[in-house]
Motif scaffolding. Structure first.
Motif, PDB file in Angstrom:
ATOM      1  N   GLN A  92       0.827  -1.157  -0.021  1.00  0.00           N
ATOM      2  CA  GLN A  92       0.113  -0.015  -0.031  1.00  0.00           C
ATOM      3  C   GLN A  92       0.797   1.161   0.139  1.00  0.00           C
ATOM      4  N   LEU A  93       1.963   1.270   0.792  1.00  0.00           N
ATOM      5  CA  LEU A  93       2.879   2.335   0.800  1.00  0.00           C
ATOM      6  C   LEU A  93       3.491   2.367  -0.601  1.00  0.00           C
ATOM      7  N   MET A  94       4.040   1.418  -1.060  1.00  0.00           N
ATOM      8  CA  MET A  94       4.974   1.545  -2.191  1.00  0.00           C
ATOM      9  C   MET A  94       3.765   2.213  -3.461  1.00  0.00           C
ATOM     10  N   LEU A  95       2.607   1.769  -3.508  1.00  0.00           N
ATOM     11  CA  LEU A  95       1.826   1.913  -4.665  1.00  0.00           C
ATOM     12  C   LEU A  95       1.278   3.599  -4.267  1.00  0.00           C
ATOM     13  N   SER A  96       1.244   3.911  -3.177  1.00  0.00           N
ATOM     14  CA  SER A  96       0.672   5.203  -2.737  1.00  0.00           C
ATOM     15  C   SER A  96       1.834   6.307  -3.130  1.00  0.00           C
ATOM     16  N   ARG A  97       2.945   5.973  -3.041  1.00  0.00           N
ATOM     17  CA  ARG A  97       4.148   6.829  -3.395  1.00  0.00           C
ATOM     18  C   ARG A  97       4.255   6.745  -4.796  1.00  0.00           C
ATOM     19  N   ALA A  98       4.061   5.800  -5.509  1.00  0.00           N
ATOM     20  CA  ALA A  98       4.393   5.868  -7.037  1.00  0.00           C
ATOM     21  C   ALA A  98       3.312   6.700  -7.595  1.00  0.00           C
ATOM     22  N   LEU A  99       1.948   6.402  -6.968  1.00  0.00           N
ATOM     23  CA  LEU A  99       0.706   7.163  -7.505  1.00  0.00           C
ATOM     24  C   LEU A  99       0.758   8.768  -7.368  1.00  0.00           C
ATOM     25  N   GLN A 100       1.232   9.113  -6.319  1.00  0.00           N
ATOM     26  CA  GLN A 100       1.652  10.394  -5.548  1.00  0.00           C
ATOM     27  C   GLN A 100       2.587  11.162  -6.313  1.00  0.00           C
ATOM     28  N   GLU A 101       4.019  10.471  -6.439  1.00  0.00           N
ATOM     29  CA  GLU A 101       5.004  11.104  -7.138  1.00  0.00           C
ATOM     30  C   GLU A 101       5.292  10.762  -8.681  1.00  0.00           C
ATOM     31  N   GLY A 102       4.332   9.891  -9.386  1.00  0.00           N
ATOM     32  CA  GLY A 102       4.435   9.633 -10.783  1.00  0.00           C
ATOM     33  C   GLY A 102       5.618   9.058 -11.026  1.00  0.00           C
ATOM     34  N   LYS A 103       6.409   8.346 -10.300  1.00  0.00           N
ATOM     35  CA  LYS A 103       7.650   7.493 -10.609  1.00  0.00           C
ATOM     36  C   LYS A 103       7.691   6.235  -9.246  1.00  0.00           C
ATOM     37  N   TYR A 104       8.544   5.287  -9.670  1.00  0.00           N
ATOM     38  CA  TYR A 104       8.791   4.401  -8.662  1.00  0.00           C
ATOM     39  C   TYR A 104      10.019   3.401  -9.184  1.00  0.00           C
ATOM     40  N   ARG A 155      -3.596   5.461 -15.754  1.00  0.00           N
ATOM     41  CA  ARG A 155      -4.940   5.879 -15.069  1.00  0.00           C
ATOM     42  C   ARG A 155      -5.203   4.625 -14.133  1.00  0.00           C
ATOM     43  N   ILE A 156      -5.408   4.895 -12.779  1.00  0.00           N
ATOM     44  CA  ILE A 156      -5.809   3.696 -12.019  1.00  0.00           C
ATOM     45  C   ILE A 156      -7.349   3.799 -11.740  1.00  0.00           C
ATOM     46  N   ILE A 157      -7.999   2.390 -11.950  1.00  0.00           N
ATOM     47  CA  ILE A 157      -9.130   2.278 -11.503  1.00  0.00           C
ATOM     48  C   ILE A 157      -9.059   1.065 -10.488  1.00  0.00           C
ATOM     49  N   ALA A 158      -9.696   0.978  -9.404  1.00  0.00           N
ATOM     50  CA  ALA A 158      -9.517   0.237  -8.430  1.00  0.00           C
ATOM     51  C   ALA A 158     -10.871  -0.408  -7.821  1.00  0.00           C
ATOM     52  N   GLY A 159     -10.841  -1.638  -7.681  1.00  0.00           N
ATOM     53  CA  GLY A 159     -12.111  -2.228  -7.428  1.00  0.00           C
ATOM     54  C   GLY A 159     -11.693  -2.909  -5.691  1.00  0.00           C
ATOM     55  N   THR A 160     -12.933  -2.889  -5.190  1.00  0.00           N
ATOM     56  CA  THR A 160     -12.767  -3.472  -3.711  1.00  0.00           C
ATOM     57  C   THR A 160     -14.236  -4.124  -3.599  1.00  0.00           C
ATOM     58  N   GLU A 161     -14.191  -5.244  -2.449  1.00  0.00           N
ATOM     59  CA  GLU A 161     -15.304  -5.763  -2.138  1.00  0.00           C
ATOM     60  C   GLU A 161     -15.729  -5.095  -0.778  1.00  0.00           C
ATOM     61  N   PHE A 195      -6.242   0.213   6.237  1.00  0.00           N
ATOM     62  CA  PHE A 195      -6.095   0.522   4.757  1.00  0.00           C
ATOM     63  C   PHE A 195      -5.350   2.009   4.925  1.00  0.00           C
ATOM     64  N   ARG A 196      -4.479   2.335   4.219  1.00  0.00           N
ATOM     65  CA  ARG A 196      -3.798   3.801   4.323  1.00  0.00           C
ATOM     66  C   ARG A 196      -4.828   4.806   3.709  1.00  0.00           C
ATOM     67  N   ASN A 197      -4.965   6.030   4.441  1.00  0.00           N
ATOM     68  CA  ASN A 197      -5.763   6.954   4.027  1.00  0.00           C
ATOM     69  C   ASN A 197      -5.056   7.485   2.980  1.00  0.00           C
ATOM     70  N   ASP A 198      -3.911   7.762   2.692  1.00  0.00           N
ATOM     71  CA  ASP A 198      -3.171   8.544   1.490  1.00  0.00           C
ATOM     72  C   ASP A 198      -3.394   7.638   0.228  1.00  0.00           C
ATOM     73  N   LEU A 199      -3.579   6.284   0.339  1.00  0.00           N
ATOM     74  CA  LEU A 199      -3.658   5.607  -1.055  1.00  0.00           C
ATOM     75  C   LEU A 199      -5.297   5.538  -1.344  1.00  0.00           C
ATOM     76  N   PHE A 200      -6.037   5.691  -0.294  1.00  0.00           N
ATOM     77  CA  PHE A 200      -7.605   5.489  -0.581  1.00  0.00           C
ATOM     78  C   PHE A 200      -7.920   7.051  -1.411  1.00  0.00           C
ATOM     79  N   TYR A 201      -7.186   8.023  -0.814  1.00  0.00           N
ATOM     80  CA  TYR A 201      -7.652   9.335  -1.545  1.00  0.00           C
ATOM     81  C   TYR A 201      -6.846   9.305  -2.831  1.00  0.00           C
TER      82      TYR A 201
END
Length: 490
Positions: free
Chosen positions: A272-284, A298-304, A316-322
């Motif tokens: 969650q942390l790795m993905l959140s940073r990648a999406l916010q910084e635009g790099k990984y 573009r990320i489209i996420a699905g969840t049950e 779940f991380r709030n930064d990734l949620f937003y």
């Protein structure tokens, strides 16, 4: 008849010079002759001349002026000038002004003239072929572009919102309307809904309705997958001398396209942390690589699960949620869109029949009636499995209720609103007699339907007399379906 000889135009004010050129060339070429520029221009208008041999010094319009006019009107015609003079500077200007291919000085040798004519006609042919190829390439380019555009259009239509099957009055329609609006904006979208409700279909439709439609669409389902595998799938692997194979991650594969990450809530805190940073910084950084990889996806996420509740309880991380929920959609389970079952069932059955090579015409109304009173906890996947099972067992073109699984046949008409589950029924409060009668009604309906209302067989299976079975049918108000043909009871 063979191919026509190349046509050559000879221009000279001296008659014997014209005759000499004709004699040198007539075995290999068709020749036209003119004594001056005016006569030559008239012949050019009426004949497909490939090569011109023109004397430079002539009364009236000289060779350079004539060939300059020819260049403007018939640029493909190869122009050769003949001169008995050696004004080098004049000839250089003439070659530039008239676009002259070759200069021949007098006296010329017949073999020299023939060679010049052959080279000139070869040049004319090559120029024409090159022009034709250029035209064909331009046409093919436009044709390929048109075909690609048409294929993209077909692809969009085939994988767009039209592919999300539903009835005209479907409860899903408002959700699809919202999804259409979100599709055209390059924002992340969170789709919430039970498993097998069609979240991936909606995500795919949004991609093919977006500005990224010409780029790839990828799906990653995080449920039940080891952390290491998900990390490699998302971010890729650099590769090493030790034998580890380099692999491009989906964040890079889906560049300028769309990545649908289903069951996002199953990611570990580290991912969650790795993905959140990648999406916010635009790099990984890929596994084993220190240099950053820039992303445009573009990320489209699905969840049950309810991710807001997961953020509240800390799972779940709030930064990734937003980062993934600029817009949100909620997909209804199948039990809340019963109106869609007929069209969904027809489409699934048609595809299954084609896959398994069986000829069917559809489902009976009784089947749809039983389907409508069932909860479908497995949603679209459970519906698909049930229809495939019925298709395999079917002996005729119309699938009847006798093929339906017993737990679906036993579902109460009000199962979606009250205690549809047998365990709940057994645990419910109320008089013993009423609870036993409710269970007995379900068993009777299931048995009679499965045996096509053959009351003799049903009474035998249930250990009842025919009279006792009839009494229970009357007591519980069970009605035999109205059919035009029915097997004999005995």
């Amino acid at each position: 008849m063979g191919e026509p000889l190349p046509l050559v135009l000879l221009v000279d004010d001296e008659k014997h010079a014209l005759e000499s050129m004709r004699m040198a060339l007539e075995d290999d070429f068709d020749c036209l002759a003119a004594p001056n520029a005016e006569g030559a221009m008239s012949l050019m208008r009426d004949n497909p001349v490939q090569v011109i041999f023109c004397d430079h010094r002539m009364p009236g319009k000289n060779g350079v002026s004539f060939l300059t006019e020819v260049r403007e009107q018939w640029p493909d015609t190869v122009r050769i000038i003949i001169t008995g003079y050696t004004e080098t500077s004049d000839m250089i200007d003439a070659i530039n002004d008239a676009g002259i291919y070759q200069l021949i000085t007098k006296p010329w040798h017949p073999d020299h003239l023939v060679m010049a004519a052959k080279n000139a006609t070869d040049l004319f042919r090559l120029n024409r072929e090159n022009e034709q190829l250029s035209l064909e390439m331009r046409y093919l380019s436009r044709s390929v572009e048109n075909k690609l555009s048409e294929q993209r259009k077909i692809l969009r239509e085939g994988l767009g919102f039209e592919n999300v099957l539903r009835s005209t009055n479907s409860p899903l329609n408002p959700v699809i309307s919202q999804a259409r609006q979100f599709a055209g904006f390059d924002i992340p979208v969170l789709i919430t809904g039970e498993n097998a409700t069609g979240k991936a279909d909606i995500a795919r439709a949004m991609h093919y309705r977006s500005l990224r439609a010409d780029r790839p669409f990828y799906v990653l389902d995080c449920i039940g997958i080891d952390d290491t595998i998900i990390e490699e799938e998302l971010f890729g692997v650099r590769g090493s001398a030790g034998g580890q194979i380099a692999r491009t991650g989906l964040l890079q594969k889906a560049s300028r396209g769309t990545l649908f990450i289903d069951n996002l809530s199953e990611l570990s805190p580290r991912l969650q942390l790795m993905l959140s940073r990648a999406l916010q910084e635009g790099k990984y950084r890929r596994v084993g690589n220190h240099s950053p990889q820039h992303i445009d996806v573009r990320i489209i996420a699905g969840t049950e699960k309810d991710l807001r509740q997961c953020v509240t309880d800390g799972s779940f991380r709030n930064d990734l949620f937003y980062a993934v929920s600029a817009a949100e959609l909620t997909v209804l389970p199948l039990r809340d869109r019963i109106e869609d079952i007929p069209i969904l069932a027809d489409a699934i059955l048609a595809e299954a029949a084609n896959t398994h090579g069986k000829i069917v015409r559809g489902l009976s109304d009784e089947v749809l009636s039983f389907f409508a009173r069932y909860d479908w906890p497995g949603n679209l996947k459970e519906l698909e499995n049930e229809l495939v099972r019925m298709l395999v067992l079917a002996q005729g073109p119309i699938l009847g209720p006798e093929l339906i699984s017993r737990h679906i046949l036993q579902a109460e008409p009000a199962a979606r609103k009250t205690d549809g589950n047998l365990d709940r029924l057994l645990m419910a409060e109320g008089a013993l007699k009423e609870r036993i009668e409710a269970v007995e009604t379900r068993i009777l309906r299931e048995t009679l339907t499965r045996l096509k209302w053959n009351k003799s067989r049903a009474a035998c299976e249930l250990g009842l007399s025919r009279v006792g079975l009839r009494a229970k049918i009357d007591r519980y108000g069970l009605a035999e379906p109205d059919t035009t043909s029915r097997s004999e009871e005995d």
